[in-house]
Design a protein around this motif. Structure first.
Motif, mmCIF file in Angstrom:
data_model
loop_
_atom_site.group_PDB
_atom_site.id
_atom_site.type_symbol
_atom_site.label_atom_id
_atom_site.label_comp_id
_atom_site.label_asym_id
_atom_site.label_seq_id
_atom_site.Cartn_x
_atom_site.Cartn_y
_atom_site.Cartn_z
ATOM 1 N N VAL A 82 26.007 83.408 52.121
ATOM 2 C CA VAL A 82 25.204 82.542 52.984
ATOM 3 C C VAL A 82 24.432 83.425 53.959
ATOM 4 C CG1 VAL A 82 26.842 80.605 52.890
ATOM 5 C CG2 VAL A 82 26.986 82.254 54.755
ATOM 6 N N ASP A 83 23.454 82.825 54.588
ATOM 7 C CA ASP A 83 22.734 83.459 55.683
ATOM 8 C C ASP A 83 22.491 82.381 56.724
ATOM 9 O OD1 ASP A 83 21.465 85.318 57.212
ATOM 10 O OD2 ASP A 83 19.789 85.654 55.834
ATOM 11 N N LEU A 84 22.106 82.777 57.920
ATOM 12 C CA LEU A 84 21.779 81.818 58.960
ATOM 13 C C LEU A 84 20.293 81.880 59.276
ATOM 14 C CD1 LEU A 84 24.625 81.937 61.655
ATOM 15 C CD2 LEU A 84 24.448 80.539 59.588
ATOM 16 N N ASP A 85 19.693 80.701 59.392
ATOM 17 C CA ASP A 85 18.332 80.561 59.894
ATOM 18 C C ASP A 85 18.461 79.850 61.230
ATOM 19 O OD1 ASP A 85 15.695 80.150 60.421
ATOM 20 O OD2 ASP A 85 15.311 78.805 58.723
ATOM 21 N N GLY A 132 23.093 81.905 50.274
ATOM 22 C CA GLY A 132 22.544 83.234 50.028
ATOM 23 C C GLY A 132 22.465 83.571 48.553
ATOM 24 N N PRO A 133 22.047 84.811 48.246
ATOM 25 C CA PRO A 133 21.817 85.209 46.851
ATOM 26 C C PRO A 133 23.083 85.580 46.085
ATOM 27 C CG PRO A 133 21.263 87.012 48.330
ATOM 28 C CD PRO A 133 21.596 85.832 49.202
ATOM 29 N N TYR A 183 19.474 71.844 55.692
ATOM 30 C CA TYR A 183 20.741 72.554 55.667
ATOM 31 C C TYR A 183 21.605 72.157 56.870
ATOM 32 C CZ TYR A 183 18.475 75.462 52.148
ATOM 33 O OH TYR A 183 17.832 75.900 51.019
ATOM 34 N N GLU A 184 22.867 72.540 56.798
ATOM 35 C CA GLU A 184 23.841 72.115 57.796
ATOM 36 C C GLU A 184 23.873 73.067 58.991
ATOM 37 O OE1 GLU A 184 28.240 70.097 57.471
ATOM 38 O OE2 GLU A 184 27.829 71.838 56.209
ATOM 39 N N HIS A 185 24.016 72.514 60.176
ATOM 40 C CA HIS A 185 24.200 73.320 61.374
ATOM 41 C C HIS A 185 25.606 73.914 61.386
ATOM 42 C CE1 HIS A 185 20.478 72.162 63.462
ATOM 43 N NE2 HIS A 185 20.644 70.989 62.869
ATOM 44 N N VAL A 186 25.743 75.077 62.000
ATOM 45 C CA VAL A 186 27.044 75.752 62.065
ATOM 46 C C VAL A 186 28.097 74.839 62.691
ATOM 47 C CG1 VAL A 186 28.319 77.670 63.108
ATOM 48 C CG2 VAL A 186 26.046 78.077 62.126
ATOM 49 N N THR A 226 27.649 86.535 65.827
ATOM 50 C CA THR A 226 27.730 86.104 67.221
ATOM 51 C C THR A 226 27.461 84.610 67.345
ATOM 52 O OG1 THR A 226 27.025 88.279 67.989
ATOM 53 C CG2 THR A 226 26.799 86.465 69.538
ATOM 54 N N THR A 227 26.509 84.102 66.560
ATOM 55 C CA THR A 227 26.213 82.668 66.568
ATOM 56 C C THR A 227 27.413 81.854 66.122
ATOM 57 O OG1 THR A 227 23.853 83.043 66.137
ATOM 58 C CG2 THR A 227 24.732 80.878 65.546
ATOM 59 N N VAL A 228 28.088 82.306 65.071
ATOM 60 C CA VAL A 228 29.268 81.592 64.570
ATOM 61 C C VAL A 228 30.390 81.616 65.607
ATOM 62 C CG1 VAL A 228 31.061 81.532 62.798
ATOM 63 C CG2 VAL A 228 28.686 82.023 62.157
#
Length: 202
Positions: A43-46, A53-54, A76-79, A168-170
């Protein structure tokens, strides 16, 4: 093991000074899984949106379950939404998986082995590796544990901070979710106390 399994292992270790709430642990485990998926590029975060993710998920049953639960189309879903959805009863799921894999066993304490049943970790290389990561101050594991009230007692002020904006966001979302859960608990306790006072005889 994965970061999530290491976190569960640390949380299951004897903690005489405090116990970890199942809800708090479930939220933190969901965050740990997301960080594991980030590291694997599954996965990645936007911003705070989780974008598939790939790469496929790592070869781990629980992480595979987490990857299968991802929202794979827009929006997509928010964290934060992921933490609450994936985290529902997640600690119980990890407990069942640990028991099935022989990493956790049920024991009884007390006279003639008739005391309360308790869960105990089996001494395995995986358990020792998780303990080593914890004692060495691995920053992500330490931050996830601190969020649920398990700061390392010997933590130094110069302990390394977790790397990466996505991680850090997670971690910030885990902290916010745990605080929100605690606020709900406190509000319910106040409401229950007020209700009990209504029926109390003067």
């Amino acid at each position: 093991m994965t970061t999530a399994k290491d976190l569960f292992t640390i949380a299951m270790a004897p903690q005489p000074e405090r116990s970890v709430g199942q809800g708090d642990l479930s939220l933190s485990l969901a965050g740990a899984e997301l960080i594991d998926l980030l590291h694997a590029r599954a996965v990645d975060l936007d911003g705070d949106l989780i974008v598939p993710g790939p790469q496929p998920a790592p070869d781990d049953r629980l992480l595979g379950d987490a990857a299968s639960a991802l929202v794979r189309q827009t929006p997509y879903e928010h964290v934060e939404d992921w933490l609450w959805r994936r985290g529902r009863d997640l600690a119980a799921g990890y407990q069942a998986a640990f028991e099935e894999d022989g990493l956790l066993t049920r024991t009884r304490r007390g006279l003639l082995n008739l005391g309360d049943e308790r869960m105990e970790l089996v001494d395995t290389p995986a358990r020792r590796l998780a303990q080593s990561r914890w004692e060495e101050g691995e920053p992500v594991l330490g931050a996830l544990a601190a969020a649920i009230g398990m700061p390392r007692s010997e933590a130094a002020e110069d302990d390394a901070a977790p790397d990466g904006e996505a991680v850090t966001t997670v971690l910030a979302a885990v902290n916010d979710a745990v605080m929100e859960l605690e606020a709900v608990r406190q509000r319910r306790a106040i409401e229950n106390a007020a209700f009990a006072n209504v029926w109390r005889v003067p």
